[in-house]
Design a protein around this motif. Structure first.
Motif, PDB file in Angstrom:
ATOM      1  N   SER A  44      46.582  32.574   6.265  1.00 11.22           N
ATOM      2  CA  SER A  44      47.971  32.473   6.720  1.00 11.22           C
ATOM      3  C   SER A  44      48.206  33.215   8.030  1.00 11.22           C
ATOM      4  O   SER A  44      49.191  32.946   8.735  1.00 11.22           O
ATOM      5  CB  SER A  44      48.909  33.027   5.640  1.00 11.22           C
ATOM      6  OG  SER A  44      48.620  34.397   5.380  1.00 11.22           O
ATOM      7  N   ASP A  45      47.317  34.145   8.383  1.00  6.47           N
ATOM      8  CA  ASP A  45      47.475  34.902   9.626  1.00  6.47           C
ATOM      9  C   ASP A  45      47.188  34.052  10.857  1.00  6.47           C
ATOM     10  O   ASP A  45      47.581  34.422  11.966  1.00  6.47           O
ATOM     11  CB  ASP A  45      46.548  36.123   9.634  1.00  6.47           C
ATOM     12  CG  ASP A  45      46.915  37.142   8.568  1.00  6.47           C
ATOM     13  OD1 ASP A  45      48.112  37.458   8.454  1.00  6.47           O
ATOM     14  OD2 ASP A  45      46.016  37.612   7.858  1.00  6.47           O
ATOM     15  N   LYS A  46      46.528  32.920  10.688  1.00  9.67           N
ATOM     16  CA  LYS A  46      46.105  32.115  11.841  1.00  9.67           C
ATOM     17  C   LYS A  46      47.278  31.525  12.612  1.00  9.67           C
ATOM     18  O   LYS A  46      47.155  31.236  13.812  1.00  9.67           O
ATOM     19  CB  LYS A  46      45.180  31.002  11.401  1.00  9.67           C
ATOM     20  CG  LYS A  46      45.848  29.898  10.602  1.00  9.67           C
ATOM     21  CD  LYS A  46      44.882  28.802  10.285  1.00  9.67           C
ATOM     22  CE  LYS A  46      45.467  27.724   9.410  1.00  9.67           C
ATOM     23  NZ  LYS A  46      46.867  27.423   9.526  1.00  9.67           N
TER      24      LYS A  46
ATOM     25  N   PRO B 283      44.801  41.554  11.382  1.00  4.92           N
ATOM     26  CA  PRO B 283      45.089  40.131  11.148  1.00  4.92           C
ATOM     27  C   PRO B 283      45.320  39.354  12.437  1.00  4.92           C
ATOM     28  O   PRO B 283      45.108  38.134  12.470  1.00  4.92           O
ATOM     29  CB  PRO B 283      46.349  40.158  10.277  1.00  4.92           C
ATOM     30  CG  PRO B 283      46.958  41.510  10.489  1.00  4.92           C
ATOM     31  CD  PRO B 283      45.812  42.432  10.749  1.00  4.92           C
ATOM     32  N   ALA B 284      45.730  40.057  13.511  1.00  2.00           N
ATOM     33  CA  ALA B 284      45.917  39.357  14.791  1.00  2.00           C
ATOM     34  C   ALA B 284      44.594  38.796  15.307  1.00  2.00           C
ATOM     35  O   ALA B 284      44.578  37.797  16.028  1.00  2.00           O
ATOM     36  CB  ALA B 284      46.532  40.290  15.829  1.00  2.00           C
TER      37      ALA B 284
ATOM     38  N   TYR C  59      44.348  35.415  13.997  1.00  2.00           N
ATOM     39  CA  TYR C  59      45.265  34.540  14.745  1.00  2.00           C
ATOM     40  C   TYR C  59      44.641  34.090  16.052  1.00  2.00           C
ATOM     41  O   TYR C  59      44.627  32.895  16.375  1.00  2.00           O
ATOM     42  CB  TYR C  59      46.574  35.297  15.006  1.00  2.00           C
ATOM     43  CG  TYR C  59      47.551  34.544  15.887  1.00  2.00           C
ATOM     44  CD1 TYR C  59      48.465  33.647  15.345  1.00  2.00           C
ATOM     45  CD2 TYR C  59      47.574  34.744  17.273  1.00  2.00           C
ATOM     46  CE1 TYR C  59      49.360  32.964  16.155  1.00  2.00           C
ATOM     47  CE2 TYR C  59      48.460  34.062  18.088  1.00  2.00           C
ATOM     48  CZ  TYR C  59      49.354  33.179  17.525  1.00  2.00           C
ATOM     49  OH  TYR C  59      50.233  32.503  18.328  1.00  2.00           O
TER      50      TYR C  59
ATOM     51  N   TYR D 264      49.838  44.489  14.564  1.00  2.00           N
ATOM     52  CA  TYR D 264      48.696  44.855  13.732  1.00  2.00           C
ATOM     53  C   TYR D 264      47.478  44.069  14.197  1.00  2.00           C
ATOM     54  O   TYR D 264      47.388  42.863  13.986  1.00  2.00           O
ATOM     55  CB  TYR D 264      49.002  44.578  12.267  1.00  2.00           C
ATOM     56  CG  TYR D 264      50.215  45.343  11.778  1.00  2.00           C
ATOM     57  CD1 TYR D 264      50.143  46.725  11.555  1.00  2.00           C
ATOM     58  CD2 TYR D 264      51.435  44.705  11.575  1.00  2.00           C
ATOM     59  CE1 TYR D 264      51.252  47.436  11.135  1.00  2.00           C
ATOM     60  CE2 TYR D 264      52.554  45.406  11.150  1.00  2.00           C
ATOM     61  CZ  TYR D 264      52.453  46.772  10.937  1.00  2.00           C
ATOM     62  OH  TYR D 264      53.557  47.479  10.523  1.00  2.00           O
TER      63      TYR D 264
ATOM     64  N   PHE E 218      52.290  37.178  15.724  1.00  2.00           N
ATOM     65  CA  PHE E 218      51.177  37.505  16.602  1.00  2.00           C
ATOM     66  C   PHE E 218      51.200  36.731  17.907  1.00  2.00           C
ATOM     67  O   PHE E 218      50.405  36.996  18.807  1.00  2.00           O
ATOM     68  CB  PHE E 218      49.852  37.266  15.880  1.00  2.00           C
ATOM     69  CG  PHE E 218      49.730  38.047  14.611  1.00  2.00           C
ATOM     70  CD1 PHE E 218      49.983  39.411  14.584  1.00  2.00           C
ATOM     71  CD2 PHE E 218      49.374  37.426  13.425  1.00  2.00           C
ATOM     72  CE1 PHE E 218      49.886  40.141  13.417  1.00  2.00           C
ATOM     73  CE2 PHE E 218      49.265  38.144  12.245  1.00  2.00           C
ATOM     74  CZ  PHE E 218      49.524  39.510  12.244  1.00  2.00           C
TER      75      PHE E 218
ATOM     76  N   ASP F  19      50.639  32.901  12.148  1.00  2.00           N
ATOM     77  CA  ASP F  19      51.761  33.805  11.935  1.00  2.00           C
ATOM     78  C   ASP F  19      52.484  34.033  13.258  1.00  2.00           C
ATOM     79  O   ASP F  19      51.890  34.516  14.232  1.00  2.00           O
ATOM     80  CB  ASP F  19      51.246  35.138  11.372  1.00  2.00           C
ATOM     81  CG  ASP F  19      52.370  36.019  10.837  1.00  2.00           C
ATOM     82  OD1 ASP F  19      53.435  36.049  11.461  1.00  2.00           O
ATOM     83  OD2 ASP F  19      52.162  36.668   9.801  1.00  2.00           O
TER      84      ASP F  19
ATOM     85  N   ALA G  10      42.438  40.247   5.864  1.00  2.00           N
ATOM     86  CA  ALA G  10      43.177  39.218   6.588  1.00  2.00           C
ATOM     87  C   ALA G  10      42.906  37.870   5.933  1.00  2.00           C
ATOM     88  O   ALA G  10      41.824  37.622   5.405  1.00  2.00           O
ATOM     89  CB  ALA G  10      42.750  39.202   8.055  1.00  2.00           C
TER      90      ALA G  10
END
Length: 472
Positions: free
Chosen positions: A147-149, A93-94, A97, A90, A154, A151, A144
């Motif tokens: 927490s996506d940073k 949110p990537a 990251y 995805y 990714f 994950d 986003a």
């Protein structure tokens, strides 16, 4: 061409944002209010981050979703090892990251205490960048978050890309940020070394970016056509897309109108009638973003009073449009007819009125408005002043993007429920004067949601008018 170069798509979307920004004094006021910066610098950060909305596409897993194109463009790229399935990648949110990973040294450090959602290893700089990137990276439906940073989904595994490949991807992302710095930040006296202002709420930004992305994506009608070969300077490309963006926004029904001068209650009344009761008090209301409560008996003219005050706020650039919410489908249907008569007195140009409830598609007046948008009478636009553009009518997510939205109240409450693209509704309401009729008629659960709607409206710098004949 069978594919569109990524940087061109990002600039297409930014071009829509630029034209929309220039066309709406109300949106400029709202974004500047949230950023605390002057026009030029707020616009610079806005366009910079809109062009970053697809940062997560600078990743081999997204590129390989069109495997034949990737191999065509990169015939000698032997540092990437194609995988069979990349459908669970995805890119929204990537993007969060990859920005954090690429600039990890900058974003790690002492934590600022403004954001309770940030982890201990995040600093003030990261919170500021995330407050912009999170909303634009969430353009596919869900914002986003921090927490996506980190994950693990990714991260790229050694089985997919070599060390050299990782470095090439990072260089591409960093080169894109540098290009956007030159395009948007430096002309406003900003650089990548600066932090953007912290945005406390991302609803306005997320909705603005999402709609710009919908309009800025390559279409079958020859608007933003695919471009598979580099064509020179990025600044020239961006400027060449502004005319297309202007045409798209007008055709979609978002621009191409303005509020009429002399916003007086008298202009909304039938000939021979004089303002009475609450209608005579409208001119005493303050012209600023506000919450207004009108309680008056049935038949006293609350609707015209609310429309007149909304007109005054729009004329003073405190809103772009009107959202009128009612308790039932029957009352919403009846209001559509009244709005169709009143709207030409409030707005000049093509006026798009959208009806939104579960059976709106079967309401004959609304069907007629949609047909009016597709007709070209010999008498010209004056014969079809109030209409509903096809683009606005295609999705309930777009019901509040026209000049007037008439709906049942549940359509408004959905803007604070955990549903996909709720921020598009929130954005549409935030740029409007929200009028809620029969506000006494709801239950405790709906009042809880309504309170959140009003909080969101206040954060956006918007206004609301509540109407009731009898307040408990």
């Amino acid at each position: 061409a069978s594919y569109h170069l990524l940087v061109y798509h990002c600039l297409d979307v930014a071009a829509v944002g630029r034209v929309w920004w220039q066309a709406s004094a109300s949106l400029r006021r709202q974004f500047c209010h949230q950023s605390g910066l002057p026009d030029e610098q707020t616009q610079a950060w806005l366009l910079f981050f809109i062009a970053l909305h697809d940062l997560g596409k600078f990743d081999i897993r997204f590129q390989l979703k069109a495997r034949n194109v990737w191999q065509q463009v990169n015939p000698e790229a032997d540092c990437f090892k194609p995988q069979e399935n990349n459908n669970d990648y995805y890119h929204g949110p990537a993007g969060v990251y990859w920005l954090y990973q690429d600039w990890q040294d900058r974003f790690e450090g002492e934590q600022d205490d403004r954001d309770i959602f940030c982890d201990d290893d995040e600093n003030e700089s990261w919170q500021a960048w995330l407050s912009w990137l999170g909303p634009v990276a969430g353009h596919h439906g869900t914002l986003a978050g921090s927490s996506d940073k980190d994950d693990s989904r990714f991260g790229l595994s050694p089985g997919m890309v070599s060390v050299q490949g990782l470095e090439l991807l990072k260089q591409a992302r960093q080169a894109w940020l540098k290009a956007l710095e030159s395009l948007f930040l430096k002309p406003a006296g900003l650089t990548l070394e600066d932090d953007p202002p912290f945005m406390a709420d991302g609803t306005l930004l997320a909705g603005f970016c999402s709609v710009s992305d919908w309009l800025g994506s390559a279409s079958d009608e020859g608007d933003f056509e695919f471009q598979s070969q580099p064509t020179g300077d990025l600044q020239e490309w961006f400027e060449s897309r502004l005319t297309i963006a202007r045409r798209l926004l007008h055709r979609a029904g978002i621009t191409g109108y303005q509020a009429r001068d002399n916003p007086a209650i008298q202009n909304l009344l039938e000939e021979g009638y004089q303002p009475r009761q609450v209608q005579s008090l409208v001119d005493q209301l303050p012209l600023t973003e506000s919450l207004t409560l009108i309680e008056a008996s049935t038949g006293s003219g609350k609707t015209e009073a609310a429309l007149a005050h909304a007109w005054q706020l729009i004329q003073q650039n405190f809103a772009d449009s009107i959202v009128f919410a009612l308790p039932t489908q029957a009352t919403a249907n009846a209001m559509l007819g009244r709005i169709e008569k009143a709207a030409p007195n409030i707005f000049e140009g093509s006026i798009n009125a959208v009806l939104a409830h579960g059976r709106a598609g079967f309401q004959q007046d609304f069907i007629d408005l949609k047909q009016a948008a597709n007709s070209h009478p010999a008498q010209g636009e004056k014969e079809a002043r109030v209409q509903c553009a096809q683009w606005l009518a295609e999705s309930k997510k777009r019901v509040f993007l026209g000049q007037v939205g008439i709906c049942t109240v549940d359509q408004v409450l959905a803007s604070v429920l955990p549903v996909r693209h709720k921020f598009v509704r929130g954005f549409g309401i935030g740029r409007s004067v929200l009028i809620i009729d029969e506000v006494h008629a709801y239950d405790a659960y709906m009042y809880g949601l309504l309170e959140e709607v009003l909080k969101q409206q206040r954060t956006a710098g918007g206004s609301a008018i509540l109407l009731s004949a009898t307040l408990p």
